[in-house]
Design an enzyme around this catalytic site. Structure first.
Site, PDB file in Angstrom:
ATOM      1  CB  CYS A  98     -71.120 -23.407  51.534  1.00 30.50           C
ATOM      2  SG  CYS A  98     -71.312 -21.891  50.765  1.00 30.50           S
ATOM      3  CB  CYS A 137     -64.121 -26.633  49.059  1.00 30.07           C
ATOM      4  SG  CYS A 137     -63.337 -25.003  48.442  1.00 30.07           S
TER       5      CYS A 137
END
Ligand code: SAH
Length: 348
Positions: free
Chosen positions: A335, A108
């Site tokens: 995550c 990300c």
């Protein structure tokens, strides 16, 4: 190499036509693929057609390489993609069904200070088919079939990645996963979680789908938000709230705000009052998540008592709120944690 899971039934029909095959072959391939089969395992098409498909597409889009099971029954998977990249997912099982948390990117680039997914930056976007394949693979693993016989009932786009930073692929995924002839998970049972990429919230609102929009707010004002989320330098909370309201007006769906409680950063009484004032005025819900501490990060979580206190402060203002049970914190639940472990191990 491309993957066949990226194709809708209509696109498969065009493909089989190009390959000189009868139209009904497309449906046969589509059914098998949606049942989680690899191309080489499809038994009702000719060897010749299989070879033609294998010349264009990877045999399998991904495979599960690690499974961790938490004391609470939650399972965490690491998947290897056909190009060797690793992603992860979480399966939560409830009385009414199974919720799968899927990744939308490898890594990300949003840089949130508390999140492990972003530690190594963004490697690449996932294709629509790679997001779908996570659902199909786990559905098959659970013995699920298609339509009303599916095992996975809900999907949350809350794994690694920022869904609205990969908008076109995510939108196509939403169409594929809710296709009536496929696994057919209703958009109403799907949550798209975003750190607040404002222009794409509008685009999602206009897409005509009824997915649940979840916004990772994590702070009641821009000043605090900027210290933990770089995206706050680009879009203000005022712009996010305007977009959230628009989303509600277009879809009729209550917007959910995620708020990770970080001790000494965003959990004061004042923060609670400010947060309540912010989410007033249209149907919303606040989900409090005691921070899942990440080894590489300094930020600290709150005690259960402090989380309950914060929740009470919100309730006093009439804010709809729940504290999300900390899921799977014994198995790298946050995550990006499991993926990082595997990637780091392979590099040393
Ligand atoms: N990029 C999307 C999806 C991310 S994951 C988004 O920002 O919404 C889903 C949620 O988990 C987000 O609210 C994210 O901010 C939160 N999260 C990430 N790391 C966390 C941690 N260590 N503890 C608690 N919540 C975390």
């Amino acid at each position: 190499m491309q993957i066949i899971q990226d194709l809708s039934l209509e696109e498969l029909e065009v493909l089989v036509n190009e390959l000189g095959e009868a139209k009904f072959r497309a449906r046969q391939i589509y059914d098998n693929i949606n049942l989680g089969k690899s191309i080489s395992a499809i038994s009702n098409i000719s060897k010749d057609l299989k070879e033609k498909l294998l010349a264009r597409f990877a045999d399998t889009p991904l495979e599960i390489i690690t499974t961790q099971e938490s004391k609470d029954g939650t399972k965490k998977f690491a998947y290897r993609l056909s190009d060797g990249n690793i992603i992860e997912g979480v399966l939560m099982s409830y009385k009414y069904g199974h919720t799968l948390c899927v990744s939308t990117q490898v890594g990300c680039r949003m840089g949130c200070k508390f999140c492990a997914s972003t530690l190594g930056g963004l490697a690449r976007n996932l294709t629509a088919g790679e997001i779908l394949a996570q659902v199909l693979t786990v559905n098959t693993m659970l013995g699920g079939k298609l339509g009303k016989h599916r095992a996975i009932t809900n999907v949350v786009l809350m794994g690694s990645g920022e869904p609205l930073d990969n908008f076109e692929n995510v939108l196509k995924f939403l169409h594929l996963v809710s296709c009536e002839k496929g696994i057919n998970i209703s958009p109403r049972n799907i949550s798209v979680s975003t750190c607040g990429i404002v222009p794409n919230i509008y685009k999602l609102a206009d897409a005509g789908l009824q997915v649940i929009l979840t916004i990772s707010l994590h702070a009641p004002n821009d000043e605090i938000r900027k210290t933990i989320m770089p995206i706050a330098n680009k879009y203000s909370i005022a712009e996010i709230m305007k977009a959230a309201k628009y989303y509600f007006e277009q879809t009729g769906r209550r917007v959910v705000f995620e708020y990770a409680l970080i001790d000494g950063v965003n959990n004061t009484h004042e923060c609670a009052d400010e947060l309540s004032a912010l989410v007033k005025g249209f149907p919303t819900h606040v989900n409090l998540i005691p921070l899942n501490e990440v080894e590489e990060r300094e930020l600290k979580t709150v005690t259960r008592k402090k989380a309950e206190q914060f929740s009470e402060w919100l309730k006093k203002h009439g804010t709809s709120v729940t504290i999300r049970r900390t899921i799977a914190d014994d198995i790298d639940g946050a995550c990006g944690q499991l993926r990082n472990k595997i990637v780091n191990k392979n590099q040393t």
